[in-house]
Design a protein around this motif. Structure first.
Motif, mmCIF file in Angstrom:
data_model
loop_
_atom_site.group_PDB
_atom_site.id
_atom_site.type_symbol
_atom_site.label_atom_id
_atom_site.label_comp_id
_atom_site.label_asym_id
_atom_site.label_seq_id
_atom_site.Cartn_x
_atom_site.Cartn_y
_atom_site.Cartn_z
ATOM 1 N N VAL A 163 24.905 58.807 12.458
ATOM 2 C CA VAL A 163 24.291 57.653 12.293
ATOM 3 C C VAL A 163 23.342 58.316 12.664
ATOM 4 C CG1 VAL A 163 23.756 56.534 14.737
ATOM 5 C CG2 VAL A 163 26.092 56.939 14.513
ATOM 6 N N ILE A 164 22.227 57.400 12.198
ATOM 7 C CA ILE A 164 20.522 56.654 11.642
ATOM 8 C C ILE A 164 20.019 56.023 12.065
ATOM 9 C CG2 ILE A 164 18.774 57.452 9.752
ATOM 10 C CD1 ILE A 164 20.671 57.833 8.006
ATOM 11 N N VAL A 165 18.814 56.187 13.552
ATOM 12 C CA VAL A 165 18.778 55.512 13.928
ATOM 13 C C VAL A 165 17.053 55.348 13.926
ATOM 14 C CG1 VAL A 165 20.471 55.585 15.541
ATOM 15 C CG2 VAL A 165 18.431 57.122 16.204
ATOM 16 N N ALA A 166 16.381 54.477 14.275
ATOM 17 C CA ALA A 166 15.044 54.104 14.343
ATOM 18 C C ALA A 166 14.820 52.953 15.338
ATOM 19 C CB ALA A 166 14.259 53.227 13.249
ATOM 20 N N PRO A 167 13.402 52.444 16.156
ATOM 21 C CA PRO A 167 13.307 51.628 17.007
ATOM 22 C C PRO A 167 13.753 50.380 16.176
ATOM 23 C CG PRO A 167 11.476 52.880 16.590
ATOM 24 C CD PRO A 167 12.616 53.605 15.756
ATOM 25 N N GLY A 168 15.213 49.677 17.170
ATOM 26 C CA GLY A 168 15.170 48.630 16.303
ATOM 27 C C GLY A 168 16.799 48.328 15.711
ATOM 28 N N MET A 192 26.383 53.725 18.146
ATOM 29 C CA MET A 192 24.790 53.813 18.156
ATOM 30 C C MET A 192 23.932 53.263 19.097
ATOM 31 S SD MET A 192 25.521 52.246 14.092
ATOM 32 C CE MET A 192 26.957 50.943 14.050
ATOM 33 N N ARG A 193 24.996 52.594 19.950
ATOM 34 C CA ARG A 193 23.110 51.957 21.090
ATOM 35 C C ARG A 193 23.044 53.376 21.641
ATOM 36 N NH1 ARG A 193 26.611 47.068 21.692
ATOM 37 N NH2 ARG A 193 27.239 48.815 22.611
ATOM 38 N N TYR A 194 23.743 54.183 21.907
ATOM 39 C CA TYR A 194 23.858 55.214 22.532
ATOM 40 C C TYR A 194 22.644 56.451 21.923
ATOM 41 C CZ TYR A 194 25.672 59.607 25.143
ATOM 42 O OH TYR A 194 25.033 60.959 25.904
ATOM 43 N N VAL A 195 22.777 56.432 21.113
ATOM 44 C CA VAL A 195 22.097 57.797 19.751
ATOM 45 C C VAL A 195 21.034 56.881 20.149
ATOM 46 C CG1 VAL A 195 21.710 58.145 18.020
ATOM 47 C CG2 VAL A 195 23.682 58.491 18.772
ATOM 48 N N GLN A 196 21.028 55.462 20.065
ATOM 49 C CA GLN A 196 19.457 54.616 20.082
ATOM 50 C C GLN A 196 18.982 55.061 21.586
ATOM 51 O OE1 GLN A 196 20.578 50.196 18.471
ATOM 52 N NE2 GLN A 196 18.480 50.768 17.549
ATOM 53 N N LEU A 197 19.119 54.781 22.619
ATOM 54 C CA LEU A 197 18.758 55.019 23.488
ATOM 55 C C LEU A 197 18.001 56.237 23.529
ATOM 56 C CD1 LEU A 197 21.019 53.477 26.074
ATOM 57 C CD2 LEU A 197 19.961 52.662 25.462
ATOM 58 N N HIS A 198 18.431 57.639 23.314
ATOM 59 C CA HIS A 198 18.032 58.851 23.201
ATOM 60 C C HIS A 198 17.132 59.777 21.737
ATOM 61 C CE1 HIS A 198 21.010 60.876 25.935
ATOM 62 N NE2 HIS A 198 21.810 60.133 25.569
ATOM 63 N N LEU A 199 17.056 58.737 20.911
ATOM 64 C CA LEU A 199 16.392 59.567 20.056
ATOM 65 C C LEU A 199 15.861 58.342 18.769
ATOM 66 C CD1 LEU A 199 19.200 61.045 17.977
ATOM 67 C CD2 LEU A 199 17.738 62.624 19.662
ATOM 68 N N ALA A 200 16.224 57.405 19.361
ATOM 69 C CA ALA A 200 15.278 56.373 18.303
ATOM 70 C C ALA A 200 13.659 56.286 18.096
ATOM 71 C CB ALA A 200 15.547 54.474 18.179
ATOM 72 N N ALA A 201 13.217 56.196 19.782
ATOM 73 C CA ALA A 201 11.333 55.803 19.901
ATOM 74 C C ALA A 201 10.950 57.122 20.043
ATOM 75 C CB ALA A 201 11.477 55.849 21.313
#
Length: 227
Positions: free
Chosen positions: A211-216, A113-122
């Protein structure tokens, strides 16, 4: 925020790092160590804070998404510092990629999830990506495949299946971002996941998670029992 020279010696970022270790520093202090100097009227800690408040992004995850164009808007960040910063950020992404290639992705869902956040969240728009995994569930590649409003009709299972065959993948982890900031799985997310699972099952490729991501924040549909 006072200039670094006006801070007590044990509160100055470099000295604090030397005495107490890098983990004792805030995000802004770590960036200040990397940047080294500010400019007239803007100390290095203030410059670091601006980098952590990039418009539309913010925080370290936002900074890791920053482009050279984003950084050009920060007054006091010249070409040399931009290059150093972008190099460090890319090294951070590559280090995490390397870790996921060395051990099964499912051994640490939080790391995925952290890895996906780094790539997509922002990202300011929705992006659908796929992590292709080998037979031991280690990362082969992450590919961004579709952009825009994600529905069953805008994400093409055939294209995902073709890329899975190209990588000789044994399994995949689906991923996308919610620019709204809410990571709850929508009805459309569930329908899309079912459609992709059915299509990939035909070529013996398992869907391990979505996995679904958003900032934070991030959500694993597998952990939520939605797969």
């Amino acid at each position: 925020m006072p200039p670094i020279k006006d801070l007590p010696p044990d509160a100055q970022p470099r000295e604090k790092l030397a005495q107490r270790g890098a983990a004792a520093l805030s995000d802004a202090e770590l960036l200040a160590v990397l940047l080294r100097t500010g400019m007239v009227g803007k100390g290095v800690l203030q410059l670091a804070q601006e980098l952590l408040q990039l418009p539309g992004q913010g925080g370290l995850s936002g900074l890791l998404q920053a482009s050279q164009g984003d950084l050009k808007h920060i007054k006091g960040l010249g070409p040399a510092k931009r290059a150093e910063l972008l190099a460090v950020l890319e090294l951070a992404r590559r280090a995490m990629t390397e870790q996921l290639r060395q051990r099964p992705a499912l051994s640490s869902p939080e790391e995925v999830m952290r890895y996906v956040q780094l790539h997509l969240a922002a990202r300011p728009h929705e992006v659908f990506a796929v992590l292709f995994l080998d037979s031991q569930n280690r990362l082969i590649a992450l590919e961004e495949m579709f952009r825009g409003t994600l529905t069953q009709t805008s994400v093409y299972p055939r294209e995902v299946a073709l890329r899975a065959l190209h990588h000789h993948a044994g399994a995949v982890i689906l991923a996308h971002n919610h620019p709204s900031g809410q990571v709850a799985a929508s009805g459309a997310d569930r329908v899309l996941t079912r459609a992709l699972k059915a299509a990939l099952a035909l070529i013996d490729v398992a869907v391990l998670d979505h996995v679904i991501v958003a900032p934070g924040s991030a959500l694993s549909m597998a952990q939520e029992g939605l797969l």
